[in-house]
Design an enzyme around this catalytic site. Structure first.
Site, PDB file in Angstrom:
ATOM      1  N   THR B 152       0.879  -1.189   0.000  1.00 34.83           N
ATOM      2  CA  THR B 152       0.000   0.000   0.000  1.00 34.83           C
ATOM      3  C   THR B 152       0.909   1.229   0.000  1.00 34.83           C
ATOM      4  O   THR B 152       1.335   1.683  -1.047  1.00 34.83           O
ATOM      5  CB  THR B 152      -0.961   0.011   1.206  1.00 34.83           C
ATOM      6  OG1 THR B 152      -0.226  -0.128   2.414  1.00 34.83           O
ATOM      7  CG2 THR B 152      -1.975  -1.117   1.086  1.00 34.83           C
ATOM      8  N   LYS B 174       3.797  -6.902   4.201  1.00 34.28           N
ATOM      9  CA  LYS B 174       3.570  -5.491   3.878  1.00 34.28           C
ATOM     10  C   LYS B 174       3.170  -4.760   5.159  1.00 34.28           C
ATOM     11  O   LYS B 174       2.621  -5.362   6.083  1.00 34.28           O
ATOM     12  CB  LYS B 174       2.509  -5.316   2.805  1.00 34.28           C
ATOM     13  CG  LYS B 174       1.114  -5.782   3.121  1.00 34.28           C
ATOM     14  CD  LYS B 174       0.208  -4.850   3.865  1.00 34.28           C
ATOM     15  CE  LYS B 174       0.300  -3.423   3.343  1.00 34.28           C
ATOM     16  NZ  LYS B 174      -0.583  -2.546   4.190  1.00 34.28           N
ATOM     17  N   THR B 185      -2.092  -1.625   7.579  1.00 30.47           N
ATOM     18  CA  THR B 185      -2.145  -2.932   8.214  1.00 30.47           C
ATOM     19  C   THR B 185      -0.874  -3.703   7.918  1.00 30.47           C
ATOM     20  O   THR B 185      -0.277  -3.527   6.866  1.00 30.47           O
ATOM     21  CB  THR B 185      -3.344  -3.687   7.619  1.00 30.47           C
ATOM     22  OG1 THR B 185      -4.518  -3.151   8.177  1.00 30.47           O
ATOM     23  CG2 THR B 185      -3.271  -5.178   7.888  1.00 30.47           C
ATOM     24  N   GLU B 265       6.343   4.582   7.456  1.00 30.01           N
ATOM     25  CA  GLU B 265       5.923   5.791   6.741  1.00 30.01           C
ATOM     26  C   GLU B 265       6.544   7.063   7.294  1.00 30.01           C
ATOM     27  O   GLU B 265       6.348   7.418   8.444  1.00 30.01           O
ATOM     28  CB  GLU B 265       4.401   5.893   6.827  1.00 30.01           C
ATOM     29  CG  GLU B 265       3.728   4.792   6.054  1.00 30.01           C
ATOM     30  CD  GLU B 265       2.456   4.324   6.710  1.00 30.01           C
ATOM     31  OE1 GLU B 265       2.117   4.846   7.779  1.00 30.01           O
ATOM     32  OE2 GLU B 265       1.815   3.434   6.149  1.00 30.01           O
ATOM     33  N   ASN B 384       0.028  10.728   6.950  1.00 26.34           N
ATOM     34  CA  ASN B 384      -1.160  10.298   7.670  1.00 26.34           C
ATOM     35  C   ASN B 384      -2.255  11.349   7.702  1.00 26.34           C
ATOM     36  O   ASN B 384      -3.388  11.059   8.057  1.00 26.34           O
ATOM     37  CB  ASN B 384      -0.776   9.834   9.067  1.00 26.34           C
ATOM     38  CG  ASN B 384      -0.002   8.539   8.998  1.00 26.34           C
ATOM     39  OD1 ASN B 384      -0.506   7.546   8.502  1.00 26.34           O
ATOM     40  ND2 ASN B 384       1.251   8.557   9.425  1.00 26.34           N
TER      41      ASN B 384
END
Lengths: 389, 389
Positions: B152, B174, B185, B265, B384
């Site tokens: 993702t 992932k 997730t 991230e 985010n």
């Protein structure tokens, strides 16, 4: 009006030179009586700064003559030497105030509060000289100066006043949260000229803090220095009913807590998380805190995104009594989640204003609670990445 | 080599059109036997996505024929309709695989994993067509394509392989954390051709996860979809000792966990929080997690600031057994805090590299543990805040 908004108090705020910015950094608040009743609540962090350890002892007898507060250094994690510095500060305040108004003052009548960086010693020569200056500057108009001298990353001074017939409450605060302040410790001094005994003062203060400062959860971090002091001079000669005094103290604390929230470092939104219909107040608080401390949720609000999925994911980490498929969530009045699934159109939600209200309905009981927090922004990261370097 | 790094597995990764980017978004991993042993661990979040609820049932008998995974939608908080979608996906996979290799396949032999946004339904026509394509594309070289299709916000695919004499383990992952993943997730599929019974598979997997994925705590948030599946084909005919298999699985899980950490991230630092000399392993973990989840500490690392005061303030919020004035803290080998107070010169600490090691010595026992986390950066907030808008 700050802490001199109640009769029987003098205060001062001076520049001792503790801050590299050269801004005021030392405040002194003195109770001129006739009573010297006091109560205080402190951080529950087990790593407590020297001034917290000191002030816990000083207030144990329900009596304080003065509170000295410095910004420019937290005097936390400074070992036995740091504790000796706090002791010396209290001794110096007592000596400077002794004889004033014909009163004997001991170091044990002086509470000490410090705020600023953890892990650095205070420059005691500057600090004690500042105490001498502050004692000379004490006045019934000194409340505003005191409120200014305790600011660190605060952008505005925080003060409050509550006036009833014949008696009043004053207060000042600095910081951005209580059990969960930002890098800035929360320090609060509240004064009253109402007649109050020490035991009642303690009970009233704990109750007022539990529904105000303790429900502001700006970033989930808990300081080593948080302190709330209440002092009563009894100068009004008026003894309000317990109900009336609690109401006044609650309002004063709520007022100051909301000022802390609105000045939280780097925040662009003030967020109220209201949990309804929980099985208990403890459940409501646990659920509200889980959302308030969820970084993904806080980033989403910063981005103007009513991300109810992150709200549900946060709630799911708690032990509260609920059924996932009965939860409703509304952002600013739009019920974007119903029965734990997709509800009204999220594009109807307007998050452009500063105030955001998230209502979580657990549909599982009769209890509720609200926690206030802020969003997670670039500026939050910037301020907290650059603070000590 | 990914999931086809072990004998007895075929896989595929295709583009079903679930992602607006048009990148691959559907993966299928099939165990061609002879054994079909399986075990899995799932998120402990009480708000569980439909595929988690489904797969918990599917794996209960210790047997799986296939796992289907999609990115482009988490199918979480989608109500009974979302659960029906997952059921239908499993039925479709079973139908597509039935008769292949002469094997009967039921929907209950198919685990389903989904990742992406919470609170939106999946486009089932696209998804089922993708399953048909994936079934047609299955091959022993399909592991890499499968690993690519589950990405993702991942910037790189994550795969692992462990080879012993005559048997091997493969895997793909992932996401960015397990009990505490980022918005993404964490999904993990591990394959082995070692001969293993279902009970042992379950015990081995739980043990390996407890010291790998569960100790990566990127941002303290817990997803609704986290799943780790282990499948054994027994195709090697070799039954390793429990010790040897555990070692292989531990190494595979640790390898994948560190890849998740390095791809978290927006992060600019990978931080290991190592707690030494705690009274118990539980204490060590609690202390390490309190630091790993402290936003102020994480911002400080981003700013290159070895702010040990924030480390102590975090530790102080725990119930672990320690004395504040006995704690030592080192950043990258420089003991900046000794006896809970000022230690070596903080300017000696170099935080310019990506790897940061914070060692907390409680000097209070014989136990230790390490938690891995990341710093809190502008890019974390950016990713985010913008994810769903």
């Amino acid at each position: 009006m700050s802490v001199t908004g109640a009769a029987g108090f003098v205060a001062a705020g001076v520049t001792a030179g503790l801050k590299s910015s050269g801004r005021p950094d030392l405040a002194l608040v003195v109770n001129t009586g006739p009573d010297q009743v006091a109560a205080a609540v402190f951080t529950t962090n087990r790593v407590k700064a020297a001034p917290v350890l000191w002030s816990q002892q000083a207030v144990r007898d329900g009596r304080l003559h003065a509170v000295v507060l410095n910004s420019g250094g937290a005097n936390a994690c400074t070992g036995p030497e740091g504790f000796a510095d706090t002791h010396r500060t209290a001794e110096h305040v007592a000596a400077a105030l002794g004889g004033r108004d014909g009163v004997e003052v001991g170091a044990g009548d002086v509470a000490v509060c410090s705020t600023g960086l953890i892990g650095t010693r205070l420059p005691m020569d500057l600090l004690t000289a500042g105490v001498t200056d502050a004692a000379a500057a004490l006045s019934e108009e000194g409340g505003a100066a005191a409120a200014g001298a305790i600011m660190t990353t605060d952008t505005v001074p925080k003060t409050a006043r509550y006036v009833d017939e014949g008696w009043s409450v004053g207060g000042m605060a600095k910081g951005a949260g209580m059990l969960a302040p930002g890098l800035a410790t929360m320090l609060v001094v509240i004064t009253t000229d109402a007649v109050l005994d020490a035991e009642a003062a303690d009970a009233h203060l704990r109750k007022a803090c539990a529904t105000s400062f303790e429900r502001v959860d700006s970033d989930g971090c808990m300081s080593t220095n948080d302190t709330v002091v209440l002092m009563s001079s009894g100068a009004s000669g008026f003894r309000p009913t317990p109900h009336d005094f609690q109401a006044a103290l609650d309002e004063t604390c709520h007022d100051l807590a909301m000022q802390l929230l609105r000045d939280a470092e780097g925040a662009s939104h003030d967020i109220a998380i209201e949990v309804q219909h929980a099985a208990s107040e403890a459940d409501a608080l646990e659920v509200a805190r889980s959302v308030a401390r969820n970084n993904l949720f806080k980033c989403a609000v910063f981005g103007g995104d009513p991300n109810w999925g992150r709200v549900l994911a946060a709630i799911g980490t708690t032990a509260a009594d609920f059924e996932p498929d009965r939860i409703d969530v509304a952002f600013n009045g739009v019920e974007v989640c119903r029965d734990g699934a997709i509800g009204e159109d999220r594009s109807l939600v307007d998050l452009s204003g500063r105030d955001v209200r998230v209502v979580v309905n657990l549909r599982n009981g009769r209890h509720g609670a609200t926690i206030w927090t802020n969003d997670l922004t670039y500026d939050y990261v910037k301020e907290n990445a650059e603070y000590s370097t």
